[in-house]
Structures are given as C-alpha cells and as structure tokens.
Write a protein that holds these residues in place. Structure first.
Motif, PDB file in Angstrom:
ATOM      1  N   PHE A 155     -46.761   6.439 -28.414  1.00  0.00           N
ATOM      2  CA  PHE A 155     -45.304   6.727 -27.702  1.00  0.00           C
ATOM      3  C   PHE A 155     -44.538   6.801 -28.908  1.00  0.00           C
ATOM      4  O   PHE A 155     -44.632   6.225 -29.992  1.00  0.00           O
ATOM      5  N   ASP A 156     -43.706   7.763 -28.824  1.00  0.00           N
ATOM      6  CA  ASP A 156     -42.539   7.811 -29.504  1.00  0.00           C
ATOM      7  C   ASP A 156     -41.315   6.821 -29.180  1.00  0.00           C
ATOM      8  O   ASP A 156     -40.361   6.517 -30.140  1.00  0.00           O
ATOM      9  N   ALA A 157     -41.451   6.306 -27.962  1.00  0.00           N
ATOM     10  CA  ALA A 157     -40.289   5.399 -27.309  1.00  0.00           C
ATOM     11  C   ALA A 157     -40.791   5.078 -26.071  1.00  0.00           C
ATOM     12  O   ALA A 157     -41.698   5.323 -25.650  1.00  0.00           O
ATOM     13  N   ALA A 158     -39.817   4.164 -25.429  1.00  0.00           N
ATOM     14  CA  ALA A 158     -40.199   3.433 -24.179  1.00  0.00           C
ATOM     15  C   ALA A 158     -38.989   2.682 -23.521  1.00  0.00           C
ATOM     16  O   ALA A 158     -38.151   2.332 -24.288  1.00  0.00           O
ATOM     17  N   ILE A 159     -39.147   2.816 -22.318  1.00  0.00           N
ATOM     18  CA  ILE A 159     -37.929   2.108 -21.423  1.00  0.00           C
ATOM     19  C   ILE A 159     -38.671   1.020 -20.610  1.00  0.00           C
ATOM     20  O   ILE A 159     -39.791   1.405 -19.927  1.00  0.00           O
ATOM     21  N   LEU A 160     -38.445  -0.112 -20.639  1.00  0.00           N
ATOM     22  CA  LEU A 160     -39.156  -1.332 -19.954  1.00  0.00           C
ATOM     23  C   LEU A 160     -38.354  -1.956 -19.108  1.00  0.00           C
ATOM     24  O   LEU A 160     -37.308  -2.908 -19.581  1.00  0.00           O
ATOM     25  N   ASP A 161     -38.781  -1.957 -17.872  1.00  0.00           N
ATOM     26  CA  ASP A 161     -38.237  -3.079 -16.870  1.00  0.00           C
ATOM     27  C   ASP A 161     -39.017  -4.262 -17.285  1.00  0.00           C
ATOM     28  O   ASP A 161     -39.879  -4.549 -17.835  1.00  0.00           O
TER      29      ASP A 161
END
Length: 129
Positions: free
Chosen positions: A56-62
């Motif tokens: 992945f290039d980036a992530a959004i994590l709950d």
C-alpha cells in the motif's frame, strides 16, 4: 486543496480499515474520486492479512474494530514505511500520539472529504521529504 489531494492520491493504493460499513463506503468513494485504488477491511484479521499480503501507498485506520484495536496493522504499516492516519471516535488522541508520534489523528465524526484531504496532505508531505 482538492487539487493537491487529487494529485497526492492519484494512482495510489490505499488501505481503508473501518468496521462501520457506511463510513467505509463514504471514505472509499472520496478516495476513488481522487484517483486512488482502494482496498477495504472491516475486521482486524482481514486488515492484518491485507497489510501483510499487499503493498500500500497509504492507509486510513479506524482504531476500534469491533472491540479490537488496529495497532497490529499500524505496526505492520510503520515497519513497511507506509504513511497512515488514524480515524477514531474513541478519543484516544493522546495515547495514539504517544505510541505513534507524528501520525495524524482525525476524530469522528469526520466526513470522508476532510479525512481524505488529511491523507492527501500526509502523502504530499511524505513525498516532499
């Protein structure tokens, strides 16, 4: 800001870890509108498997996934030097900034547009460094 976000996210592969279906759909739609390719994970087990298996290039994590924290996923991403932002409604900003210094924390409620804008800024800053 939208142009900068779109430029930063265009062609990027983004992991979205979110257990609330409608929130995940909103974030996914915003990311797609900004040219990103998205993989969604709604449980800790699926998110960990994705983080280990895919690049992945980036992530959004709950942070809270059905009562389990997403820290194992954050640790994998950090080890792989993948920038990410936390998206949480639990008020753990202080704990998160101590455990993950420098990582942006967006408190819920935070609409998809604002969240994706923060991620775009994080990616732009990462690329400029």
């Amino acid at each position: 800001m939208a142009a900068a976000t779109g430029t930063a996210l265009a062609g990027k592969h983004v992991l979205v870890v979110e257990d609330e279906f409608l929130v995940a759909i909103d974030i996914e739609a915003e990311l797609h509108e900004n040219g990103a390719r998205v993989t969604c994970a709604g449980t800790l087990a699926i998110a960990e498997a994705c983080a280990k298996r895919e690049r992945f290039d980036a992530a959004i994590l709950d942070v809270n996934l059905h009562g389990k924290v997403s820290y194992p996923v954050a640790d994998i991403l950090r080890q792989e030097h993948v920038p990410f932002v936390f998206h949480t409604g639990q008020g753990e900003k202080r704990t998160l900034s101590e455990r993950y210094p420098g990582v942006e924390v967006c408190n819920k409620p935070c609409d998809g547009t604002a969240l994706v804008s923060v991620l775009g800024r994080v990616l732009a800053d990462e690329n400029a460094a």
